[in-house]
Enzyme design. Structure first.
Site, PDB file in Angstrom:
ATOM      1  N   LYS A  80       0.839  -1.200   0.000  1.00  0.00           N
ATOM      2  CA  LYS A  80       0.000   0.000   0.000  1.00  0.00           C
ATOM      3  C   LYS A  80       0.874   1.250   0.000  1.00  0.00           C
ATOM      4  CE  LYS A  80      -3.726   2.125   2.737  1.00  0.00           C
ATOM      5  NZ  LYS A  80      -4.516   1.988   3.979  1.00  0.00           N
ATOM      6  N   SER A 156      -9.286   1.921   3.677  1.00  0.00           N
ATOM      7  CA  SER A 156      -8.447   2.676   2.772  1.00  0.00           C
ATOM      8  C   SER A 156      -7.470   1.820   1.973  1.00  0.00           C
ATOM      9  CB  SER A 156      -7.666   3.729   3.565  1.00  0.00           C
ATOM     10  OG  SER A 156      -6.789   3.127   4.509  1.00  0.00           O
ATOM     11  N   SER A 180      -9.420  -0.284   7.829  1.00  0.00           N
ATOM     12  CA  SER A 180      -8.920  -0.081   6.463  1.00  0.00           C
ATOM     13  C   SER A 180      -8.338  -1.303   5.782  1.00  0.00           C
ATOM     14  CB  SER A 180      -7.884   1.044   6.457  1.00  0.00           C
ATOM     15  OG  SER A 180      -8.506   2.285   6.678  1.00  0.00           O
TER      16      SER A 180
END
Length: 469
Positions: A80, A156, A180
């Site tokens: 990420k 997220s 997330s």
């Protein structure tokens, strides 16, 4: 012929040992898949094609010699774009972050991946600074759901979840400050684990403080256990990191659930309205746990919704994230982020400490709850994926993403391990997740129960893939 992009990390490693295929074969297949799915779902901010192939060639040679350098040698992994990855900008979904370097350091989890020979294939999308439960940003646009590109992938860590779901690498590193990892894993139909806080070291420290966890996103619990064994070791740069794990999480999977005391809370004591399709799928998952020998009781943890305390801590963290930005830089931020930054900047120190008090009391209550129950089971989310590009479902009346994630953020406050397991799909073919929560430091129990569910064939059938995938 075997589609190499459909194999788990455990299966890839077995293939390398047997000589059935090579890390180069796999890296090429994964990179090709990533390039094909990118126009439809927008999972990546950057692919590292030649670098990944070079790493795969070195891995291939080590396997040829019978000398793999670690537990993930040759396995593709995505990272990420919140976590530092040496040699590549970490822009955090923001136009306010300069791409100029030097980008000369790995986050602790990324450093462990390199040490174990993993092939890093790219950085995945995030909302700006990871601030919300869906994935869209002014920098990289909207990330879409693999099962229906008109819907959100969640966030997220939305890019990470979409990549795993579509075969662009079996392993992904995400971050979870309020759900997330679990939110997008549930929406995309993959496995996601938020480990106990500190189990996976984090550097630089998150401005969101000890709410922020780093966790695996994978196709199943066995892959997550393998990844946690690699990244869940101390790093001197994180003063809050835990010491060495008590044992191998992969080895613990065989323990199963027989005899475990499971509390099933379908609505957190009536606090949450859950869609019927979600409730039905989760209840069936709970019934499978009972059939496997767990002692299941319908029971609710004794706490009120801690959303106001969470907002105080989360919005204050957002304000801290952008504190260094000049006025002109703030103008390019996501408008929603600007709103919560403004709210966070208005909290006093006493209000912040009052939120910490709520957090500590919640932790106490959950500690006592787990004296009676080994695991808590809830839906991961009360809904399935809604329209892409929106923070909240249209017509829901919610103002912020926390309005539709009431099962996830409480366990960031308490720092407990929590995972989502796919347990079916709704009438539109959208995945549904079941959440497993254990006491702090009992990541092994979460993984054991998830692994047992996968052994019963849990999870939705693969949904239709975006064009080109």
């Amino acid at each position: 012929m075997t589609d190499l992009t459909e194999l788990t990390a455990v299966q890839l490693l077995d293939g390398y040992r047997r000589g059935g295929f090579s890390p180069v074969d796999v890296a090429r297949a994964v990179l090709e898949r990533a390039e094909r799915i990118q126009p439809a779902v927008n999972a990546f901010v950057r692919l590292t094609g030649e670098e990944a192939l070079d790493a795969a060639r070195r891995s291939e040679e080590r396997w040829r010699r019978g000398e793999p350098c670690g537990r993930l040698d040759g396995v593709p992994v995505t990272v990420k774009d919140i976590l530092l990855m040496r040699g590549h900008p970490t822009l955090r979904g923001s136009r306010a972050v300069s791409p100029e370097g030097p980008w000369d350091e790995d986050a602790p989890s990324v450093a462990r991946l390199r040490e174990h020979g993993a092939v890093l294939v790219g950085k995945t999308t995030t909302p700006e600074y990871g601030w919300k439960g869906v994935t869209d940003s002014p920098l990289s646009g909207v990330t879409r759901n693999p099962h229906d590109p008109a819907r959100t992938a969640g966030g997220s860590s939305g890019g990470a979840a979409a990549a795993v779901a579509l075969g662009a690498g079996p392993l992904a590193l995400g971050t979870d400050g309020g759900g997330s990892v679990r939110i997008p894993a549930s929406f995309c139909g993959v496995f996601g684990l938020k480990p106990t806080y500190g189990r996976v070291p984090l550097y630089p420290a998150s401005a969101f403080g000890t709410l922020a966890h780093v966790g695996p996103m994978t196709r199943d619990a066995a892959d997550a256990a393998l990844l946690l064994d690699v990244v869940g070791v101390p790093d001197a740069r994180d003063w809050s990191a835990l010491g060495p794990a008590p044992g191998s999480y992969s080895a613990a999977l065989a323990g199963g659930v027989r005899g475990l005391r499971v509390a099933y809370s379908p609505t957190l004591g009536g606090q949450v309205a859950v869609r019927p399709a979600v409730a039905t799928a989760v209840r069936r998952g709970v019934e499978r746990l009972a059939a496997l020998g767990a002692y299941v009781t319908e029971a609710d943890p004794d706490f009120a919704d801690p959303v106001e305390a969470f907002h105080t801590l989360w919005f204050s963290g957002a304000a801290r994230v952008v504190q260094h930005l000049r006025a002109g830089q703030r103008e390019v931020l996501d408008p929603g982020l600007r709103d919560v930054v403004g709210a966070g900047a208005r909290y006093s120190a006493l209000e912040y400490l009052a939120a910490v008090d709520v957090r500590m009391e919640l932790g106490r209550r959950m500690g006592r709850f787990h004296e009676a129950y080994d695991l808590l089971v809830t839906p991961t989310l009360p809904i399935t994926a809604f329209e892409a590009g929106a923070e909240v479902p249209k017509g829901s009346g919610h103002r912020r993403w926390t309005g539709w994630t009431p099962f996830t953020y409480p366990f960031n406050l308490t720092q407990q391990p929590a995972a989502t397991v796919p347990v079916g799909s709704d009438g539109d073919g959208l995945p549904i997740g079941l959440q497993l929560v254990a006491a702090r430091h009992r990541d092994d129990l979460v993984l054991r129960a998830a692994h047992a569910l996968y052994g019963t064939g849990t999870g939705p059938a693969p949904g239709p893939r975006p064009a080109g995938s």
